[in-house]
Design an enzyme around this catalytic site. Structure first.
Site, PDB file in Angstrom:
ATOM      1  N   MET A  30      43.264 -62.022  43.085  1.00 28.63           N
ATOM      2  CA  MET A  30      42.341 -62.950  43.745  1.00 28.63           C
ATOM      3  C   MET A  30      41.022 -63.015  42.954  1.00 28.63           C
ATOM      4  SD  MET A  30      43.135 -62.649  47.759  1.00 28.63           S
ATOM      5  CE  MET A  30      42.292 -61.119  48.082  1.00 28.63           C
ATOM      6  N   GLU A  35      38.122 -52.942  36.772  1.00 30.59           N
ATOM      7  CA  GLU A  35      38.960 -52.045  35.967  1.00 30.59           C
ATOM      8  C   GLU A  35      40.396 -51.906  36.510  1.00 30.59           C
ATOM      9  OE1 GLU A  35      37.158 -51.035  33.285  1.00 30.59           O
ATOM     10  OE2 GLU A  35      39.107 -50.333  32.537  1.00 30.59           O
ATOM     11  N   HIS A  37      42.231 -54.287  38.015  1.00 29.42           N
ATOM     12  CA  HIS A  37      42.966 -55.457  37.516  1.00 29.42           C
ATOM     13  C   HIS A  37      43.231 -55.327  36.008  1.00 29.42           C
ATOM     14  CE1 HIS A  37      40.552 -57.359  40.933  1.00 29.42           C
ATOM     15  NE2 HIS A  37      41.795 -57.535  41.318  1.00 29.42           N
ATOM     16  N   LYS A 184      38.553 -48.716  43.109  1.00 23.89           N
ATOM     17  CA  LYS A 184      37.908 -49.958  42.664  1.00 23.89           C
ATOM     18  C   LYS A 184      38.450 -51.106  43.493  1.00 23.89           C
ATOM     19  CE  LYS A 184      36.474 -48.488  38.257  1.00 23.89           C
ATOM     20  NZ  LYS A 184      35.303 -48.845  37.453  1.00 23.89           N
ATOM     21  N   SER A 185      37.547 -51.987  43.898  1.00 22.89           N
ATOM     22  CA  SER A 185      37.946 -53.150  44.695  1.00 22.89           C
ATOM     23  C   SER A 185      36.913 -54.242  44.507  1.00 22.89           C
ATOM     24  CB  SER A 185      38.011 -52.751  46.179  1.00 22.89           C
ATOM     25  OG  SER A 185      38.074 -53.912  46.979  1.00 22.89           O
ATOM     26  N   ARG A 187      35.954 -56.081  46.695  1.00 23.92           N
ATOM     27  CA  ARG A 187      35.134 -56.099  47.911  1.00 23.92           C
ATOM     28  C   ARG A 187      34.000 -55.066  47.878  1.00 23.92           C
ATOM     29  NH1 ARG A 187      40.388 -57.445  50.511  1.00 23.92           N
ATOM     30  NH2 ARG A 187      40.046 -59.327  51.764  1.00 23.92           N
TER      31      ARG A 187
END
Ligand code: AMP
Length: 289
Positions: A30, A35, A37, A184-185, A187
């Protein structure tokens, strides 16, 4: 790297590449890349001739009170990061391109959705299954890469791929964390500064749970209490769930044994965070991998 915004152009490219027997590694996201991704993209780059990244904030997987409109977006930054990772095609469709009219067929995920995020977010996994079915048919990947941060999603997608006979190899990838352990996100940017500090407790509580299981504890309730107490006492977050299930079946366990997942979801003021660890617990005392 080529940015493609229409389904037709993407399919035309892919069909050409398939005719040349190229393997296609696909990383659906999205966007607002981090990191986590990039780790998926690196893995896809290593294992395939062609790498396709999709960026699409899928409205179908957000509930009416969820953060679809405030979900962070930064296409220019994502585009540069994707280029650095050697992505060949960035598929970036609009909502209108993906959903030009209301669907005449609906996919309902029946198994493993009565727990964890499926229970807290009704319809979420139906939305995930719908968009992935479309994306799989558009990108025709050889391999598709998903993070174990969304471990329930990985289990659901395994079901989707098997049930609908997609000729795709699903590659689950380990969770990438910040230095303090926070997963890690995209959001995480919506956490307030004090919440960001507190959010490290999520992983700390999972690590404490693992250590306690390694010490021989096998009662799920004891472990869940340990985690809940740490989160309640060290954060202002509101616990959505703290659960332990078999993995990937997501069935309740009387005793912690076999492959199991400890999964948590905590709501902060503007963000709901999830995290998990998957453990292999042996019969022998303390047998945890
Ligand atoms: P999202 O953009 O949040 O939909 O995530 C796209 C993909 O990246 C999903 O397969 C996620 O599980 C994966 N992902 C997100 N965060 C992480 C992380 N911290 N570590 C590994 N994979 C992740």
């Amino acid at each position: 790297m080529r940015v493609i915004t229409t389904i037709k152009d993407m399919q035309t490219e892919i069909i050409n590449l398939k005719a040349q027997s190229k393997s296609i590694g696909f990383v659906p996201t999205m966007g607002f890349l981090h990191e986590g991704h990039l780790t998926l993209l690196k893995r896809a780059r290593e294992e395939n001739d062609i790498v396709v990244l999709s960026i699409f904030v899928n409205p179908l997987q957000f509930g009416p009170t969820e953060d679809f409109s405030t979900y962070p977006r930064d296409f220019d930054r994502d585009q540069s990061l994707a280029e650095c990772e050697g992505v060949d095609f960035l598929f970036y469709p609009s909502v209108e391109e993906m959903y030009p009219h209301s669907s005449s067929v609906r996919i309902i995920v029946q198994e493993r959705t009565d727990v964890l995020c499926g229970k807290s977010r009704p319809g979420h996994f139906d939305g995930v299954a719908a968009v992935l079915t479309k994306l799989f048919n558009i990108v025709l990947p050889t391999r598709a890469y998903f993070g174990k941060k969304d471990a329930q999603q990985v289990a659901v997608i395994e079901g989707l791929i098997t049930d609908f006979n997609f000729p795709i190899e699903l590659i689950p990838v380990d969770i990438v964390r910040e230095e303090d352990g926070l997963a890690k996100s995209s959001r995480n940017v919506n956490l307030l500064p004090n919440e960001r500090r507190q959010a490290a407790v999520l992983f700390k509580s999972l690590a404490a749970a693992k250590e306690t299981i390694e010490g021989g504890e096998r009662n799920p309730r004891t472990i869940k209490n340990l985690i809940s107490n740490m989160i309640c006492s060290e954060t202002n977050g509101e616990i959505d769930y703290v659960e332990i299930y078999s993995y990937p079946q997501l069935k309740t366990l009387e005793n912690i044994d076999g492959t199991c997942i400890i999964a948590i979801a905590v709501k902060f003021s503007k963000v709901r965070l999830i995290d998990n660890i998957i453990l292999e617990v042996g019969q022998e005392i303390g047998g945890v991998k």
